[in-house]
Design an enzyme around this catalytic site. Structure first.
Site, mmCIF file in Angstrom:
data_model
loop_
_atom_site.group_PDB
_atom_site.id
_atom_site.type_symbol
_atom_site.label_atom_id
_atom_site.label_comp_id
_atom_site.label_asym_id
_atom_site.label_seq_id
_atom_site.Cartn_x
_atom_site.Cartn_y
_atom_site.Cartn_z
ATOM 1 N N ILE A 163 0.829 -1.213 0.000
ATOM 2 C CA ILE A 163 0.000 0.000 0.000
ATOM 3 C C ILE A 163 0.868 1.270 0.000
ATOM 4 O O ILE A 163 1.623 1.528 0.941
ATOM 5 C CB ILE A 163 -0.993 -0.013 1.188
ATOM 6 C CG1 ILE A 163 -1.824 -1.310 1.153
ATOM 7 C CG2 ILE A 163 -1.887 1.237 1.160
ATOM 8 C CD1 ILE A 163 -2.487 -1.624 -0.193
ATOM 9 N N GLU A 248 -6.800 7.000 -12.380
ATOM 10 C CA GLU A 248 -5.570 6.450 -11.785
ATOM 11 C C GLU A 248 -4.608 6.022 -12.895
ATOM 12 O O GLU A 248 -3.409 6.304 -12.857
ATOM 13 C CB GLU A 248 -5.921 5.260 -10.891
ATOM 14 C CG GLU A 248 -4.707 4.446 -10.472
ATOM 15 C CD GLU A 248 -4.970 3.432 -9.364
ATOM 16 O OE1 GLU A 248 -6.079 3.443 -8.777
ATOM 17 O OE2 GLU A 248 -4.069 2.631 -9.081
HETATM 18 C C1 LIG Z 1 5.338 -0.301 -5.330
HETATM 19 C C2 LIG Z 1 3.921 -0.782 -5.373
HETATM 20 C C3 LIG Z 1 2.893 0.065 -4.967
HETATM 21 C C4 LIG Z 1 1.578 -0.376 -4.955
HETATM 22 N N1 LIG Z 1 0.597 0.426 -4.465
HETATM 23 C C5 LIG Z 1 -0.642 -0.086 -4.269
HETATM 24 C C6 LIG Z 1 -1.637 0.667 -3.573
HETATM 25 O O1 LIG Z 1 -1.427 1.816 -3.163
HETATM 26 N N2 LIG Z 1 -2.845 0.086 -3.353
HETATM 27 C C7 LIG Z 1 -3.132 -1.169 -3.773
HETATM 28 O O2 LIG Z 1 -4.236 -1.620 -3.547
HETATM 29 N N3 LIG Z 1 -2.225 -1.902 -4.443
HETATM 30 C C8 LIG Z 1 -0.975 -1.395 -4.680
HETATM 31 N N4 LIG Z 1 -0.037 -2.127 -5.335
HETATM 32 C C9 LIG Z 1 -0.373 -3.467 -5.786
HETATM 33 C C10 LIG Z 1 -0.494 -3.593 -7.302
HETATM 34 O O3 LIG Z 1 -1.610 -2.904 -7.765
HETATM 35 C C11 LIG Z 1 -0.529 -5.104 -7.610
HETATM 36 O O4 LIG Z 1 0.796 -5.598 -7.341
HETATM 37 C C12 LIG Z 1 -0.949 -5.382 -9.028
HETATM 38 O O5 LIG Z 1 -2.310 -5.083 -9.218
HETATM 39 C C13 LIG Z 1 -0.712 -6.857 -9.409
HETATM 40 O O6 LIG Z 1 -1.249 -7.715 -8.452
HETATM 41 P P1 LIG Z 1 -0.344 -8.900 -7.840
HETATM 42 O O7 LIG Z 1 0.938 -8.304 -7.380
HETATM 43 O O8 LIG Z 1 -1.154 -9.656 -6.867
HETATM 44 O O9 LIG Z 1 -0.014 -9.830 -9.076
HETATM 45 P P2 LIG Z 1 -0.904 -11.050 -9.598
HETATM 46 O O10 LIG Z 1 -2.325 -10.648 -9.718
HETATM 47 O O11 LIG Z 1 -0.566 -12.249 -8.783
HETATM 48 O O12 LIG Z 1 -0.298 -11.215 -11.058
HETATM 49 C C14 LIG Z 1 0.986 -11.808 -11.301
HETATM 50 C C15 LIG Z 1 1.207 -11.807 -12.810
HETATM 51 O O13 LIG Z 1 0.161 -12.562 -13.441
HETATM 52 C C16 LIG Z 1 -0.466 -11.777 -14.434
HETATM 53 N N5 LIG Z 1 -1.901 -12.060 -14.505
HETATM 54 C C17 LIG Z 1 -2.800 -12.075 -13.503
HETATM 55 N N6 LIG Z 1 -4.031 -12.313 -13.977
HETATM 56 C C18 LIG Z 1 -3.905 -12.421 -15.318
HETATM 57 C C19 LIG Z 1 -4.822 -12.651 -16.388
HETATM 58 N N7 LIG Z 1 -6.131 -12.765 -16.168
HETATM 59 N N8 LIG Z 1 -4.329 -12.719 -17.650
HETATM 60 C C20 LIG Z 1 -3.002 -12.561 -17.889
HETATM 61 N N9 LIG Z 1 -2.096 -12.335 -16.924
HETATM 62 C C21 LIG Z 1 -2.540 -12.257 -15.659
HETATM 63 C C22 LIG Z 1 -0.263 -10.337 -13.997
HETATM 64 O O14 LIG Z 1 -0.363 -9.459 -15.085
HETATM 65 C C23 LIG Z 1 1.142 -10.403 -13.427
HETATM 66 O O15 LIG Z 1 2.076 -10.267 -14.464
HETATM 67 C C24 LIG Z 1 1.283 -1.684 -5.410
HETATM 68 C C25 LIG Z 1 2.315 -2.519 -5.872
HETATM 69 C C26 LIG Z 1 3.613 -2.083 -5.836
HETATM 70 C C27 LIG Z 1 4.698 -3.035 -6.288
#
Ligand SMILES: Cc1cc2nc3c(=O)[nH]c(=O)nc-3n(C[C@H](O)[C@H](O)[C@H](O)COP(=O)(O)OP(=O)(O)OC[C@H]3O[C@@H](n4cnc5c(N)ncnc54)[C@H](O)[C@@H]3O)c2cc1C
Length: 385
Positions: A163, A248
């Site tokens: 976050i 966003e």
């Molecule tokens: C520095 C940083 C700041 C952040 N800030 C915030 C914040 O303020 N608030 C917040 O809520 N979140 C925040 N996030 C979280 C960020 O939005 C998520 O990391 C992002 O949405 C991806 O989710 P995940 O990490 O769970 O990856 P996953 O959902 O596990 O995905 C892993 C990989 O699989 C791929 N994938 C997943 N589903 C599919 C699909 N259907 N088809 C093809 N490929 C797919 C993804 O593209 C990715 O490459 C932050 C992340 C970081 C690293």
């Protein structure tokens, strides 16, 4: 190419934000390098930004804002932070202004506006938005943080991770499941406040880039959140997220292009000076071609971003257009970072060089705000596929 997006009032705002950055972030009072090492921007810097008029510009004047519902002011802030290479400071501010604030403006009751808007403008109330959980990111409907109604409270249990502003935040817009039997329709948004019992912050996470940005884990154990902290109606959370995500994503894309422009400028300065084999690096055809290609791609992307900003202000930026802006511009930012860094040779790998920081800062933009693969899903589905 000449830009026609901004009026004099935006350029005046840009000039005063530049002065703010020079004074409060880079020089005199500012210690960006220290914040990068410490992993956080001091809270008082938000208060100084508030005093300068750089927070909550869209908030109505009666709550202390400028009443300027004009995304071009937001763009100026993102662009200027990238121009001087302070991306991880800029992220905290753009998160507050571009990403969290629209939820407060769109969904607060009058009583909630009275409670929160003035503090958001002054920087005394720093905001965050918490959707991602340790077990889910892209698949939001599967979130498990639970808010169970108990009289005039919700009892919240669960955890969030990654976050932005997670350590500094006073008001956290938290996506919770109020109805665990439903997927999208079971999600609601609750504002969880700094001192609520049972709310704890975990580690300030160590990242490969964006070092001055505090990115944290949050945990909720039987946190009693008053019903008055619900944003909008129960079960509407997913729709609220979907309607605010285009802004966003545009914010992320616009900062990505501004970062790419800055990297090209720094690289041009460098290759004009640095010599090898008796001539400047820039005079090699390979360097000229690299920079000509990057300049062209970034200029073309810039036109698309400016057009998206106009569409946002006109109220017709679609989810698909914003998704396209996000994946295209952040991919391009990554390409520019890599190719420009190469032109710096070994110096490009040294953290003291802005290009090195911009390279590591860039990597996350393809992941957060919805991973780029998810952006292509959004666009692909709109093509009837
Ligand atoms: C520095 C940083 C700041 C952040 N800030 C915030 C914040 O303020 N608030 C917040 O809520 N979140 C925040 N996030 C979280 C960020 O939005 C998520 O990391 C992002 O949405 C991806 O989710 P995940 O990490 O769970 O990856 P996953 O959902 O596990 O995905 C892993 C990989 O699989 C791929 N994938 C997943 N589903 C599919 C699909 N259907 N088809 C093809 N490929 C797919 C993804 O593209 C990715 O490459 C932050 C992340 C970081 C690293």
């Amino acid at each position: 190419m000449q830009r026609h997006l901004f009026d004099d009032v935006h350029e005046d705002f840009r000039a005063s934000f530049r002065t703010f950055l020079e004074r409060e972030v880079l020089g005199e009072q500012g210690r960006y390098g220290e914040w990068e090492r410490e992993g956080i921007v001091p809270r008082e810097v938000f208060a100084r930004a508030g005093r300068g008029g750089f927070l909550g510009m869209a908030v109505p004047e009666r709550y202390g804002g400028a009443g300027a519902e004009d995304f071009r002011f937001n763009l100026v802030i993102g662009e200027e932070c990238q121009r001087v290479g302070v991306a991880s400071f800029g992220l905290g501010i753009t998160l507050h202004n571009d990403i969290s604030l629209p939820y407060f403006l769109s969904y607060c009751t009058e009583q909630q506006r009275e409670r929160w808007l003035a503090g958001i403008v002054s920087g005394e109330l720093i905001t965050a938005i918490a959707m991602t959980e340790p077990g889910i990111g892209s698949d939001l409907a599967s979130m498990t943080t639970r808010a169970k109604r108990d009289g005039e409270h919700y009892v919240v249990n669960g955890s969030k991770t990654f976050i932005t502003n997670g350590i500094n935040a006073d008001l956290i817009i938290t996506a919770v499941k109020t109805d665990p039997t439903e997927r999208h329709r079971g999600i609601s948004l609750l504002v969880i406040e700094r001192d609520m019992e049972g709310f704890e912050r975990g580690r300030n996470l160590e990242k490969i880039g964006q070092h001055a940005q505090d990115t944290a884990e949050l945990s909720f154990t039987d946190v009693r959140v008053p019903v008055e902290n619900l944003l909008g109606s129960e079960g509407e959370g997913f729709l609220q997220l979907v309607s605010n995500l285009p802004q966003e994503r545009l914010s992320i894309a616009a900062s990505a292009i501004a970062a790419a422009e800055a990297m090209i400028d720094w690289t041009l300065d460098y290759v004009r000076e640095r010599k090898a084999f008796g001539q400047t690096i820039g005079s090699f055809q390979a360097s000229r071609f690299t920079l000509a290609e990057l300049r062209g791609e970034v200029d073309i992307a810039r036109v698309y971003i400016d057009r998206c900003a106009q569409a946002l202000d006109a109220g017709d930026l679609t989810a698909e257009d914003a998704a396209t802006a996000k994946w295209w511009c952040t991919d391009l930012q990554g390409t520019v970072a890599d190719r420009c860094l190469q032109l710096f040779g070994g110096y490009g790998y040294m953290s003291e060089y802005p290009i090195a920081r911009a390279f590591v800062d860039a990597r996350v933009t393809r992941i957060y705000g919805g991973a780029n693969e998810i952006m292509k899903e959004i666009v692909g589905r709109s093509l009837g596929l």
